[in-house]
Enzyme design. Structure first.
Site, short mmCIF file in Angstrom:
data_model
loop_
_atom_site.label_atom_id
_atom_site.label_comp_id
_atom_site.label_asym_id
_atom_site.label_seq_id
_atom_site.Cartn_x
_atom_site.Cartn_y
_atom_site.Cartn_z
N LYS A 107 0.82 -1.23 0.00
CA LYS A 107 0.00 0.00 0.00
C LYS A 107 0.85 1.27 0.00
O LYS A 107 0.53 2.23 -0.69
CB LYS A 107 -0.93 0.02 1.21
CG LYS A 107 -2.02 -1.05 1.17
CD LYS A 107 -2.96 -0.86 2.35
CE LYS A 107 -3.87 -2.04 2.52
NZ LYS A 107 -4.83 -1.86 3.62
N ASP A 143 -9.78 2.55 2.56
CA ASP A 143 -9.77 2.03 3.94
C ASP A 143 -10.49 2.97 4.92
O ASP A 143 -11.16 2.52 5.85
CB ASP A 143 -8.33 1.78 4.42
CG ASP A 143 -7.77 0.46 3.88
OD1 ASP A 143 -8.56 -0.42 3.48
OD2 ASP A 143 -6.54 0.32 3.84
P1 NDP Z 1 1.74 -2.68 9.98
O1 NDP Z 1 2.70 -3.81 9.93
O2 NDP Z 1 1.93 -1.48 9.13
O3 NDP Z 1 1.65 -2.16 11.52
C1 NDP Z 1 1.56 -3.07 12.58
C2 NDP Z 1 1.21 -2.33 13.87
O4 NDP Z 1 0.91 -3.31 14.87
C3 NDP Z 1 2.34 -1.48 14.43
O5 NDP Z 1 1.79 -0.38 15.11
C4 NDP Z 1 3.02 -2.45 15.41
O6 NDP Z 1 3.67 -1.79 16.48
C5 NDP Z 1 1.80 -3.15 15.98
N1 NDP Z 1 2.08 -4.47 16.53
C6 NDP Z 1 2.46 -5.57 15.83
N2 NDP Z 1 2.57 -6.62 16.66
C7 NDP Z 1 2.25 -6.16 17.90
C8 NDP Z 1 2.19 -6.78 19.18
N3 NDP Z 1 2.47 -8.08 19.36
N4 NDP Z 1 1.82 -6.03 20.25
C9 NDP Z 1 1.52 -4.72 20.08
N5 NDP Z 1 1.58 -4.06 18.89
C10 NDP Z 1 1.94 -4.79 17.81
O7 NDP Z 1 0.30 -3.36 9.71
P2 NDP Z 1 -1.03 -2.64 9.23
O8 NDP Z 1 -1.11 -1.34 9.89
O9 NDP Z 1 -1.14 -2.68 7.77
O10 NDP Z 1 -2.16 -3.63 9.79
C11 NDP Z 1 -2.48 -3.68 11.17
C12 NDP Z 1 -3.68 -4.60 11.39
O11 NDP Z 1 -4.85 -4.05 10.80
C13 NDP Z 1 -3.49 -5.99 10.79
O12 NDP Z 1 -3.95 -6.91 11.73
C14 NDP Z 1 -4.37 -5.99 9.57
O13 NDP Z 1 -4.86 -7.27 9.28
C15 NDP Z 1 -5.51 -5.05 10.03
N6 NDP Z 1 -6.19 -4.42 8.89
C16 NDP Z 1 -7.52 -4.70 8.69
C17 NDP Z 1 -8.21 -4.12 7.65
C18 NDP Z 1 -9.64 -4.44 7.44
O14 NDP Z 1 -10.18 -4.14 6.37
N7 NDP Z 1 -10.33 -5.02 8.42
C19 NDP Z 1 -7.55 -3.19 6.71
C20 NDP Z 1 -6.15 -2.93 7.03
C21 NDP Z 1 -5.51 -3.56 8.07
P3 NDP Z 1 5.24 -1.42 16.42
O15 NDP Z 1 5.32 -0.05 15.82
O16 NDP Z 1 5.61 -1.45 17.85
O17 NDP Z 1 5.93 -2.47 15.61
#
Ligand code: NDP
Length: 323
Positions: A107, A143
């Site tokens: 994206k 989104d």
């Molecule tokens: P990114 O990889 O860009 O970001 C991940 C985020 O999650 C970061 O803020 C990261 O924190 C945090 N994170 C990851 N693992 C953990 C953990 N174990 N504990 C706490 N924080 C954690 O992913 P996206 O932003 O693209 O996606 C995030 C979620 O949103 C996904 O689960 C995705 O499936 C969902 N999503 C759903 C959509 C829908 O249509 N329903 C659309 C888009 C996304 P840090 O900065 O500390 O690494």
């Protein structure tokens, strides 16, 4: 002159498409591309788990039942590693694909590779829906629409005037934060595990805040003066695996109005189970997936997203159940 491998490639593509309703394709399959109707696709890496193909194909089939213009439209899936994204976008444009969806990790990468971006994508810096034009791809982001529509539909929550506590600082959080600010939420409080990523998002949002109070905090140390009655939105990946701990302890927040988790598989994360045990209204991310998909299909077909969403919802629920 045709390359000598074209014959086997065509056979391979034909057997993939005949043997599975939604096969996982690769760029190699484009060499022999011959779909006679209008082609759409989602690109991701990995992509096998995506329920977008059954969701879109069921809706296209439903449209075609009453409108012959949509007969022969089909939505495919391609596994495209990030290093191949640029080639993929050029090839799919040359093969006259009408539209593309992009999912992880494309994206943000694609934002700088498209010919133009729509207002829905510019402030987010990410595109999830591309429309073919003669000059190249036009990038949209559906989104934000998906999230706002899902919150209204599932929790009766309007972002305008709402206090929002948003968990995460990745791509999904960035899109959600921009949507909250554009809709003029009352306040936006962001929590993220890694402070550095939180600070980067806060810096990006500062010029968009327009007077809306925006602040950041560590999820394990929520400030005592957070607003009560907020909608809590999880945009982290914490919860994708059953063993994940919740991204925040809801009991450490002033009592929220409701909790929305963007994750839809599993359907009830640890965070949502806690919301339920506290008697808070909650919903998972399925409605967001459906509404962002319906808006994308509206961009490609011209049919209103609100008309497409019910069929998508039914197909998505069925696809998840059979996954
Ligand atoms: P990114 O990889 O860009 O970001 C991940 C985020 O999650 C970061 O803020 C990261 O924190 C945090 N994170 C990851 N693992 C953990 C953990 N174990 N504990 C706490 N924080 C954690 O992913 P996206 O932003 O693209 O996606 C995030 C979620 O949103 C996904 O689960 C995705 O499936 C969902 N999503 C759903 C959509 C829908 O249509 N329903 C659309 C888009 C996304 P840090 O900065 O500390 O690494």
């Amino acid at each position: 002159m045709r390359p000598a491998i074209a014959g086997p490639l065509i056979e391979n593509l034909k057997s993939k498409i005949e043997n599975s309703a939604d096969p996982v394709l690769t760029l190699r399959d484009l060499a022999s591309w011959s779909h006679p109707g209008v082609s759409l696709a989602v690109l991701g890496h990995p992509i096998g788990h995506s329920i977008s193909p059954p969701m879109h194909n069921a809706t296209l089939a439903e449209l075609a039942r009453t409108d012959p213009r949509f007969a022969g439209w089909k939505y495919f899936r391609f596994d495209v590693p990030p290093a191949d994204l640029s080639d993929a976008l050029k090839l799919l444009h040359a093969k006259k694909f009408r539209g593309l969806n992009l999912t992880l990790p494309h994206k943000v990468l694609a934002f700088d590779q498209v010919a133009a971006v729509d207002d829905s994508a510019r402030p987010v810096g990410a595109v999830n829906t591309l429309l073919r034009t003669d000059h190249g791809w036009l990038g949209h982001n559906t989104d934000g629409y998906g999230l706002a529509t899902a919150l209204r539909e599932t929790l009766g929550c309007k972002l305008a005037g709402a206090h929002v506590i948003l968990l995460g600082a990745g791509g999904a959080a960035r899109g959600a934060a921009v949507e909250c600010l554009q809709q003029r939420c009352a306040s936006l409080s962001l929590a993220n595990r890694t402070r550095e990523n939180l600070d980067a998002l806060l810096a990006l949002l500062a010029p968009l805040a327009g007077g809306v109070p925006v602040r950041g905090f560590a999820p394990d140390a929520p400030p005592v003066d957070l607003p009560a009655g907020a909608v809590v939105i999880n945009a982290t990946s914490a919860g994708l695996h059953e063993t994940d701990s919740a991204p925040i302890d809801l009991q450490r927040l002033p009592r929220p109005a409701s909790v929305y988790d963007m994750i839809y598989n599993p359907s009830r994360t640890r965070l949502l189970r806690q919301a339920e045990s506290l008697g808070l209204p909650w919903a998972n991310g399925l409605a967001m997936l459906v509404h962002q998909g319906a808006k994308a299909l509206e961009i490609w077909t011209g049919v209103a997203a609100t008309r497409l969403a019910p069929t998508m919802q039914t197909a998505a629920t069925r696809a998840l159940a059979s996954n």
